[in-house]
Scaffold this motif. Structure first.
Motif, PDB file in Angstrom:
ATOM      1  N   UNK A  56     -35.003  23.742  17.291  1.00  0.00           N
ATOM      2  CA  UNK A  56     -33.616  23.803  17.780  1.00  0.00           C
ATOM      3  C   UNK A  56     -33.259  25.232  18.199  1.00  0.00           C
ATOM      4  N   UNK A  57     -33.726  26.197  17.436  1.00  0.00           N
ATOM      5  CA  UNK A  57     -33.462  27.598  17.778  1.00  0.00           C
ATOM      6  C   UNK A  57     -34.151  27.942  19.095  1.00  0.00           C
TER       7      UNK A  57
ATOM      8  N   UNK B 269     -24.596  31.216  12.393  1.00  0.00           N
ATOM      9  CA  UNK B 269     -24.153  29.854  12.695  1.00  0.00           C
ATOM     10  C   UNK B 269     -25.313  28.864  12.704  1.00  0.00           C
ATOM     11  N   UNK B 270     -25.030  27.679  12.241  1.00  0.00           N
ATOM     12  CA  UNK B 270     -26.023  26.612  12.257  1.00  0.00           C
ATOM     13  C   UNK B 270     -26.048  26.016  13.655  1.00  0.00           C
ATOM     14  N   UNK B 271     -27.223  25.724  14.147  1.00  0.00           N
ATOM     15  CA  UNK B 271     -27.339  25.081  15.453  1.00  0.00           C
ATOM     16  C   UNK B 271     -27.254  23.583  15.220  1.00  0.00           C
ATOM     17  N   UNK B 272     -26.248  22.989  15.799  1.00  0.00           N
ATOM     18  CA  UNK B 272     -26.054  21.546  15.659  1.00  0.00           C
ATOM     19  C   UNK B 272     -27.122  20.810  16.460  1.00  0.00           C
ATOM     20  N   UNK B 273     -27.196  19.501  16.269  1.00  0.00           N
ATOM     21  CA  UNK B 273     -28.136  18.706  17.045  1.00  0.00           C
ATOM     22  C   UNK B 273     -27.851  18.873  18.531  1.00  0.00           C
TER      23      UNK B 273
ATOM     24  N   UNK C  59     -28.851  17.210  27.043  1.00  0.00           N
ATOM     25  CA  UNK C  59     -28.938  18.668  27.042  1.00  0.00           C
ATOM     26  C   UNK C  59     -30.396  19.121  26.998  1.00  0.00           C
ATOM     27  N   UNK C  60     -31.222  18.436  26.212  1.00  0.00           N
ATOM     28  CA  UNK C  60     -32.645  18.788  26.130  1.00  0.00           C
ATOM     29  C   UNK C  60     -33.301  18.632  27.491  1.00  0.00           C
ATOM     30  N   UNK C  61     -32.984  17.540  28.173  1.00  0.00           N
ATOM     31  CA  UNK C  61     -33.545  17.323  29.506  1.00  0.00           C
ATOM     32  C   UNK C  61     -33.066  18.400  30.478  1.00  0.00           C
TER      33      UNK C  61
END
Length: 119
Positions: free
Chosen positions: A93-94, A43-47, A52-54
């Motif tokens: 992203x991974x 599966x591709x990891x979406x943006x 979420x990053x925080x």
């Protein structure tokens, strides 16, 4: 049993076994084309959203500057990702996805022997 049914069952069994090996963290020697043939998709990891990053960074309990150092990116990149002006890409992203699942996976990168004892 017809040859088609047998080959379909073998294909299903190999696909299931391969998926189990991947799920167990043992990997697979198959190419992407072969994995697709057996019904296994990467599966591709979406943006990942700025919020979420925080959350990922805070769950790992790191400041922006330490988090940047651990990810081998600039502090400015972390700030921009969290503000939504830029998005992480590729392997980052991974890595963020892994950190979301296992918040302390990068703790080994901190050299504890150089820490001062403030207690």
């Amino acid at each position: 049993m017809r040859k088609e049914k047998r080959s379909s069952k073998v294909k299903d069994a190999l696909g299931s076994l391969t998926q189990d090996l991947i799920d167990a963290g043992l990997g697979s020697p198959f190419t992407e084309k072969e994995l697709n043939y057996y019904g296994i998709n990467i599966p591709e990891i979406k943006n990942i959203s700025p919020k979420k990053i925080k959350v990922i960074r805070e769950k790992a309990q790191f400041s922006q500057s330490v988090f940047a150092r651990l990810l081998n990116v600039s502090t400015a990149s972390i700030k921009q990702w969290e503000q939504g002006t830029r998005n992480p890409n590729g392997a980052t992203k991974v890595l963020l996805d892994l950190l979301d699942r296992y918040p302390h996976i990068l703790d080994y990168r901190i050299n504890k022997s150089k820490r001062k004892n403030y207690i």
